[in-house]
Design a protein around this motif. Structure first.
Motif, PDB file in Angstrom:
ATOM      1  N   GLU A  20       2.504 -23.103 -29.401  1.00 53.02           N
ATOM      2  CA  GLU A  20       2.971 -21.721 -29.805  1.00 53.02           C
ATOM      3  C   GLU A  20       4.366 -21.292 -29.154  1.00 53.02           C
ATOM      4  N   PRO A  21       5.384 -21.082 -29.800  1.00 49.81           N
ATOM      5  CA  PRO A  21       6.733 -20.869 -28.914  1.00 49.81           C
ATOM      6  C   PRO A  21       6.685 -19.454 -28.525  1.00 49.81           C
ATOM      7  N   LEU A  22       7.246 -19.433 -27.308  1.00 47.62           N
ATOM      8  CA  LEU A  22       7.168 -18.044 -26.497  1.00 47.62           C
ATOM      9  C   LEU A  22       8.765 -17.652 -26.343  1.00 47.62           C
ATOM     10  N   LEU A  23       9.612 -18.473 -26.238  1.00 45.15           N
ATOM     11  CA  LEU A  23      11.010 -18.135 -25.930  1.00 45.15           C
ATOM     12  C   LEU A  23      11.864 -19.086 -26.738  1.00 45.15           C
ATOM     13  N   VAL A  24      13.055 -18.573 -27.146  1.00 45.98           N
ATOM     14  CA  VAL A  24      14.188 -19.490 -27.538  1.00 45.98           C
ATOM     15  C   VAL A  24      15.417 -19.326 -27.037  1.00 45.98           C
ATOM     16  N   GLU A  25      15.965 -20.187 -26.362  1.00 43.42           N
ATOM     17  CA  GLU A  25      17.394 -19.902 -25.686  1.00 43.42           C
ATOM     18  C   GLU A  25      18.298 -20.967 -26.046  1.00 43.42           C
ATOM     19  N   GLU A  26      19.725 -20.430 -26.097  1.00 46.19           N
ATOM     20  CA  GLU A  26      20.800 -21.284 -26.297  1.00 46.19           C
ATOM     21  C   GLU A  26      21.106 -22.107 -25.024  1.00 46.19           C
ATOM     22  N   LEU A  27      21.698 -23.277 -25.543  1.00 43.93           N
ATOM     23  CA  LEU A  27      22.132 -24.092 -24.537  1.00 43.93           C
ATOM     24  C   LEU A  27      23.767 -23.684 -24.323  1.00 43.93           C
ATOM     25  N   VAL A  28      24.226 -23.607 -23.065  1.00 45.74           N
ATOM     26  CA  VAL A  28      25.618 -23.117 -22.826  1.00 45.74           C
ATOM     27  C   VAL A  28      26.261 -24.172 -22.024  1.00 45.74           C
ATOM     28  N   ALA A  68      28.858 -29.458 -17.925  1.00 49.57           N
ATOM     29  CA  ALA A  68      27.396 -29.989 -18.352  1.00 49.57           C
ATOM     30  C   ALA A  68      26.877 -28.686 -19.334  1.00 49.57           C
ATOM     31  N   VAL A  69      26.007 -29.164 -20.389  1.00 48.98           N
ATOM     32  CA  VAL A  69      25.426 -28.309 -21.405  1.00 48.98           C
ATOM     33  C   VAL A  69      23.939 -28.110 -20.994  1.00 48.98           C
ATOM     34  N   VAL A  70      23.454 -26.994 -20.745  1.00 48.34           N
ATOM     35  CA  VAL A  70      22.183 -26.609 -20.107  1.00 48.34           C
ATOM     36  C   VAL A  70      21.667 -25.573 -20.630  1.00 48.34           C
ATOM     37  N   PRO A  71      20.202 -25.027 -20.550  1.00 46.15           N
ATOM     38  CA  PRO A  71      19.688 -24.173 -21.070  1.00 46.15           C
ATOM     39  C   PRO A  71      20.351 -22.936 -20.426  1.00 46.15           C
ATOM     40  N   GLU A  72      20.341 -21.629 -21.240  1.00 45.11           N
ATOM     41  CA  GLU A  72      20.925 -20.461 -20.597  1.00 45.11           C
ATOM     42  C   GLU A  72      20.230 -19.971 -19.270  1.00 45.11           C
ATOM     43  N   MET A  73      18.783 -20.002 -19.197  1.00 40.16           N
ATOM     44  CA  MET A  73      18.118 -19.534 -18.263  1.00 40.16           C
ATOM     45  C   MET A  73      18.519 -20.393 -16.854  1.00 40.16           C
ATOM     46  N   VAL A  74      18.784 -21.606 -17.058  1.00 40.02           N
ATOM     47  CA  VAL A  74      19.152 -22.460 -15.979  1.00 40.02           C
ATOM     48  C   VAL A  74      20.586 -22.179 -15.413  1.00 40.02           C
ATOM     49  N   ALA A  75      21.462 -21.853 -16.209  1.00 42.27           N
ATOM     50  CA  ALA A  75      22.776 -21.583 -15.742  1.00 42.27           C
ATOM     51  C   ALA A  75      22.488 -19.933 -15.166  1.00 42.27           C
ATOM     52  N   SER A  76      21.769 -19.113 -15.621  1.00 47.56           N
ATOM     53  CA  SER A  76      22.085 -17.834 -15.140  1.00 47.56           C
ATOM     54  C   SER A  76      21.208 -17.760 -13.804  1.00 47.56           C
ATOM     55  N   MET A  77      20.293 -18.760 -13.636  1.00 50.32           N
ATOM     56  CA  MET A  77      19.399 -18.899 -12.158  1.00 50.32           C
ATOM     57  C   MET A  77      20.054 -19.933 -11.270  1.00 50.32           C
ATOM     58  N   SER A  86      13.395 -14.062 -29.195  1.00 51.53           N
ATOM     59  CA  SER A  86      14.215 -15.146 -28.299  1.00 51.53           C
ATOM     60  C   SER A  86      14.896 -14.066 -27.520  1.00 51.53           C
ATOM     61  N   GLY A  87      15.505 -14.895 -26.312  1.00 49.42           N
ATOM     62  CA  GLY A  87      16.177 -14.452 -25.351  1.00 49.42           C
ATOM     63  C   GLY A  87      16.920 -15.360 -24.601  1.00 49.42           C
ATOM     64  N   GLY A  88      17.679 -14.876 -23.486  1.00 52.94           N
ATOM     65  CA  GLY A  88      18.242 -15.784 -22.635  1.00 52.94           C
ATOM     66  C   GLY A  88      17.484 -16.128 -21.269  1.00 52.94           C
ATOM     67  N   SER A  89      16.196 -16.727 -21.554  1.00 48.01           N
ATOM     68  CA  SER A  89      15.092 -16.767 -20.442  1.00 48.01           C
ATOM     69  C   SER A  89      14.533 -18.233 -20.896  1.00 48.01           C
ATOM     70  N   GLY A  90      14.717 -19.211 -20.308  1.00 49.05           N
ATOM     71  CA  GLY A  90      14.211 -20.622 -20.053  1.00 49.05           C
ATOM     72  C   GLY A  90      14.508 -21.429 -19.211  1.00 49.05           C
ATOM     73  N   ALA A  91      14.110 -22.836 -19.127  1.00 45.97           N
ATOM     74  CA  ALA A  91      14.288 -23.627 -17.925  1.00 45.97           C
ATOM     75  C   ALA A  91      14.065 -24.962 -18.078  1.00 45.97           C
ATOM     76  N   GLY A  92      14.087 -25.925 -17.146  1.00 44.59           N
ATOM     77  CA  GLY A  92      14.444 -27.263 -17.290  1.00 44.59           C
ATOM     78  C   GLY A  92      13.578 -28.049 -16.547  1.00 44.59           C
TER      79      GLY A  92
END
Length: 308
Positions: free
Chosen positions: A165-173, A246-255, A302-308
């Motif tokens: 079940e999808p919870l969040l969709v974030e862009e890679l930046v 690098a190209v990483v998920p938006e949450m990774v970049a913000s955190m 969706s929003g900018g909140s995800g991780a890796g």
């Protein structure tokens, strides 16, 4: 209708006297808590906080809402307690799977809310690098798990009897060192501009990343530095040191704790979806309760909140 999680954030700031201390108490990062408070201010249509050098204090509107919020939260806690007794959540064990970044940035506040409502349920959290969490749910090693998939990618259907079940969709930046030429400008950067640039890749042979790596390669951006690890902390540190981009998920970049510059890419089709894996209607009462908290906290678009 006001969101209970955001009301709890306001009360925590009122009691702690600062966003940083309140975030630590709730298990959030300070930027994540600030986002929740900003949404609450938009809902209220008024400024609720005044930030100062020693922390933050509530405005008159904030004080008024905090008084009401405490009453609402107390009533909700009582309702959860009574429902837990009805649902048999006065004991037992809940086993949760996660991947590292979600375990650090997304899961703690949700588990904190679960623990407040059901203090007698034993919690066990295990780290699985995706797609390992799916296999763990299938095997019965955990009751539910957080996982992720990347676009472009070729993820297949879930196993029979398993719901993803999808919870969040974030862009890679794109992330670069501070002051890097590619960070200049405010518009989106064409992926083709990465051609010939030193690209730092996070485990390109890792299944969830393969589609993204292949798409970057088609645009001429091939890895120059490869980190043989699925984690992003090392990638961000190397980028910050100027060894590549690098190209990483938006949450990774913000955190990221390392200083970085961030720019969105064109096309915007590079994305990551964070999902929860569970047994659907066969989920235990504890797992169903945690699912409801996850949906309430993150399942609203969706929003900018995800991780890796």
């Amino acid at each position: 209708m006001y969101d209970a999680t955001r009301l709890a954030a306001l009360v925590a700031v009122a009691e702690a006297g600062s966003i940083t201390k309140a975030a630590a108490r709730l298990g959030y990062t300070a930027p994540a808590l600030s986002q929740q408070l900003a949404k609450l201010e938009r809902e209220a249509g008024a400024a609720l906080l005044v930030r100062h050098h020693r922390g933050a204090r509530l405005t008159a509107a904030g004080e008024l809402l905090a008084v009401r919020a405490r009453r609402v939260l107390d009533e909700l806690d009582q309702a959860r307690h009574e429902l837990a007794q009805l649902a048999g959540l006065s004991g037992g064990r809940l086993r949760v799977g996660t991947f590292t970044t979600a375990g650090v940035h997304l899961l703690p506040p949700v588990l904190s809310a679960f623990r407040r409502a059901h203090p007698d349920v034993e919690l066990a959290v295990t780290d699985y690098e995706p797609p390992g969490g799916i296999a763990a749910v299938v095997a019965g090693d955990v009751d539910l798990a957080l996982t992720h998939t990347y676009e472009p990618s070729g993820s297949g259907p879930p196993p029979v009897g398993i719901v993803v079940e999808p919870l969040l969709v974030e862009e890679l930046v794109l992330v670069t060192s501070v002051g890097h030429r590619l960070a200049e400008g405010t518009g989106r950067l064409a992926v083709t501009e990465l051609a010939g640039r030193p690209l730092i890749s996070s485990a390109p042979t890792h299944p969830p990343r393969r589609g993204v790596e292949n798409a970057l390669a088609e645009a001429g951006a091939t890895p120059a530095v490869v980190c043989e690890s699925p984690g992003y902390a090392l990638v961000c540190a190397l980028v910050s040191a100027g060894l590549g981009v690098a190209v990483v998920p938006e949450m990774v970049a913000s955190m990221s704790s390392a200083p970085l510059s961030v720019r969105r890419l064109e096309p915007a089709s590079f994305r990551r979806t964070i999902s929860v894996v569970h047994h659907g209607k066969r989920a235990t009462a504890a797992a169903a309760t945690l699912l409801a908290l996850l949906r309430g906290g993150f399942g609203r678009g969706s929003g900018g909140s995800g991780a890796g």
